[in-house]
Motif scaffolding. Structure first.
Motif, PDB file in Angstrom:
ATOM      1  N   THR A   1       0.863  -1.178   0.000  1.00 51.78           N
ATOM      2  CA  THR A   1       0.000   0.000   0.000  1.00 51.78           C
ATOM      3  C   THR A   1       0.904   1.235   0.000  1.00 51.78           C
ATOM      4  OG1 THR A   1      -0.019   0.194   2.398  1.00 51.78           O
ATOM      5  CG2 THR A   1      -1.672  -1.230   1.419  1.00 51.78           C
TER       6      THR A   1
ATOM      7  N   ARG B   1       1.000   3.320   2.314  1.00 51.95           N
ATOM      8  CA  ARG B   1       1.550   3.373   3.675  1.00 51.95           C
ATOM      9  C   ARG B   1       2.740   2.451   3.854  1.00 51.95           C
ATOM     10  NH1 ARG B   1      -3.838   3.618   7.294  1.00 51.95           N
ATOM     11  NH2 ARG B   1      -4.258   5.792   6.838  1.00 51.95           N
ATOM     12  N   ASP B   2       2.638   1.241   3.276  1.00 49.61           N
ATOM     13  CA  ASP B   2       3.787   0.331   3.333  1.00 49.61           C
ATOM     14  C   ASP B   2       5.006   1.002   2.719  1.00 49.61           C
ATOM     15  OD1 ASP B   2       2.666  -2.113   4.437  1.00 49.61           O
ATOM     16  OD2 ASP B   2       1.593  -2.373   2.548  1.00 49.61           O
ATOM     17  N   LEU B   3       4.783   1.656   1.571  1.00 49.22           N
ATOM     18  CA  LEU B   3       5.897   2.306   0.875  1.00 49.22           C
ATOM     19  C   LEU B   3       6.484   3.431   1.716  1.00 49.22           C
ATOM     20  CD1 LEU B   3       4.283   2.366  -2.664  1.00 49.22           C
ATOM     21  CD2 LEU B   3       6.398   1.164  -2.077  1.00 49.22           C
TER      22      LEU B   3
END
Lengths: 383, 383
Positions: free
Chosen positions: B102, B104-106
């Motif tokens: 996502t 956010r993960d990135l």
């Protein structure tokens, strides 16, 4: 291991027959009053905080024994008496015609100006919602048992086979998609399960990522998400998988008081709607993470933590607070747990929170390949 | 009628190869700069209101021609230059490893203190989100084309067969359940459709009720809901059904400015994200109802109408307003339509709104058995 359903636990799919009967009974009782020349009266369990008790045996909040009376012959009660009759009749009518309206449909269906007056049957939807809840506690039936549809949000994947309207639905055949759990999920028998546990994921995007990796296949589990705060159908499905198939339930949320509150809703229901717990709560649900302790154990870098805001702090304090009315803990399952008290106090001391995605600092697959399997095999959860 | 797919329109399922190439090209271009002893510079289309134009031919908002420069050798640009490289590299890395993180993960994956300094690569997620959008417009690829997962919410039922990870998914076999549309819905080929149109329903509960009645089977259509304001995947699925299978799209919402805005998002996208329109907007989508005119035509009782509040009035005015920067209508599709102007003005005069469920005053099946079939067969929609 493939679960074979314990025949003693086999649940007959509920029909709406008993709802029809219970609704009709309201009117039979009133007619009895009239025939016996008594003033018509309804008895309704009180939904107040002071009548909400923690049932230690069942390990959930429920309503106490206290009831109120709603009388036709009293000026203060006649309006809500009329509203209760009107709404109960409409629900019964819908059931007879195999209609499944929403609470809003029922409101509009019953809303009108009373003939010969300028009085409305309901002033607004709030008024009708309150009466609807009265009917729920009076009959002991939740809205879904009366065939009344609510908004739904949840999704599920994994080796579970459902049935609806003659279709077999295999939730391992959706690829990157998922099964959208409908409001009346009790109308869907769970035919077969091949899984060791259920992983309930707060965030939809995390659910999708785990599904993409086929986490459920590799780890023999079912994946469910309520996409934030859980809707009723998702909670009911979680409860049924636990009750009918004896699957352990593990809940995964962000490391913050809101995430813990989401867990709490799955576990014990909400305080204001404690009368729903008997069908929606799942007291044996375990909290897998993230905990405050995880932040140190998994060395989440300091700059990956988020400063807690006022509403986080407020909510954390509430989780350990006493109810002003009853003098009892508001969330007994947090209050009585040494581990939970430690976690919440740790949060209140450090005043930081973390998102699940913070794990991606260790690589995109850290969550699915390390954290989750490790937590589960080490039984590192909080009860 | 059963749609046979026009082979000339047959769309090859997109792979992530072109995304990989385009992301790599960013770095190849920068390396070229260095080799040629030029200062490294990136050109990024401006996402400002003044560079947002209404493309009359394509009938949607798009970005204009203006670009900004992001230079490594300028003190004001070097931070965002570094951030763009960092994020683009992470997206590329995820693609190479077949990971679908996502946003956010990135963010967490790329967040760290720059060695030898106390400077963070990003100060917060907002900063990383802005850079992410820059990468989208720079490459001409939306997040989904780069394999980046977003939250999803939508559901679909009807005679449509999809395919994912080797599974055929028949959306007419879910009973009271539905197919949960995933974020990366472009990874799902639409194999077969047997329907005359798509009915997009704002509210999930209405979607469930229409599904319960098998409205889609009786009326030969597909049913889709975005559960309120539409998520990206639902919009993309609607667009694909229109583009790949030439199905007309009809949108059903409450009779209020928020409902009309939801229609607007399906039709033309949102103003602040106009660069997405080319894949997410569906300019031929028609608004079926409810309109203000419907309230009179279908004799919705006066007490079933709700008084408009300030934010309704504000939004209604916005729908007809001029943009302060460009001097052009903010919503050209509302502004240029005589019918829409009439509806919005009628709302601003009467200052009342109505929910779809208000139709239940005429019986629980009025919506499914009278209103919708009548509207569609009489072609009573607004373009």
């Amino acid at each position: 291991m493939k679960k074979s359903r314990d025949p003693s636990k086999a649940r007959q799919l509920e029909t709406f027959d008993s709802a029809e009967k219970k609704l009709k009974q309201i009117f039979v009782d009133l007619a009895d009053n009239v025939v016996n020349e008594k003033p018509p009266v309804m008895r309704i369990p009180l939904r107040t905080a002071s009548n909400t008790i923690f049932d230690e045996k069942r390990d959930m909040l429920t309503l106490g024994e206290r009831e109120g009376e709603r009388k036709f012959n009293e000026i203060g009660g006649v309006r809500s008496f009329m509203q209760t009759c009107l709404l109960a009749r409409a629900i019964h009518e819908a059931l007879v015609h195999d209609d499944h309206p929403t609470i809003r449909d029922l409101y509009y269906y019953t809303l009108h100006t009373i003939e010969g007056t300028e009085v409305e049957t309901f002033n607004n939807q709030d008024e009708s919602n309150t009466i609807f809840q009265d009917i729920e506690v009076m009959t002991g039936l939740l809205r879904e048992q009366m065939g009344v549809v609510a908004e739904s949000r949840g999704a599920m994947v994994g080796q579970v086979v459902l049935e609806s309207k003659g279709n077999k639905i295999d939730c391992s055949k959706f690829g990157i998609g998922a099964f959208n759990i409908p409001s009346l999920c009790d109308q869907i028998p769970i035919l077969d399960v091949d899984a060791d546990y259920v992983l309930v994921v707060e965030k939809d995007a995390i659910f999708q990522r785990l599904n993409d990796y086929e986490f459920w296949r590799k780890n023999k589990c079912l994946l469910i998400t309520g996409k934030g705060q859980a809707d009723r159908a998702t909670r009911r499905m979680v409860r049924r998988l636990n009750e009918e198939w004896e699957l352990p339930i593990y809940v995964l949320t962000d490391a913050d008081p809101f995430g813990w509150y989401i867990y709490s809703t799955y576990r014990a229901g909400s305080i204001s709607l404690s009368y729903e717990s008997f069908r929606l709560a799942c007291p044996s649900a375990k909290f897998l993470g993230m905990t405050m302790t995880d932040l140190e154990k998994y060395e989440i870098p300091k700059d990956h933590l988020i400063k807690a805001n006022d509403s986080d702090i407020k909510r954390a304090k509430e989780l350990l607070a006493m109810d002003e009315v009853t003098g009892q803990p508001r969330y007994p399952w947090f209050h009585s747990s040494k581990q939970w008290r430690k976690e919440i106090k740790l949060f209140l001391t450090r005043r930081v929170k973390a998102e699940i995605e913070a794990k991606s600092s260790k690589g995109f697959r850290f969550l699915s390949d390390v954290y989750l399997p490790e937590k589960i095999s080490n039984k590192e959860w909080i009860k």
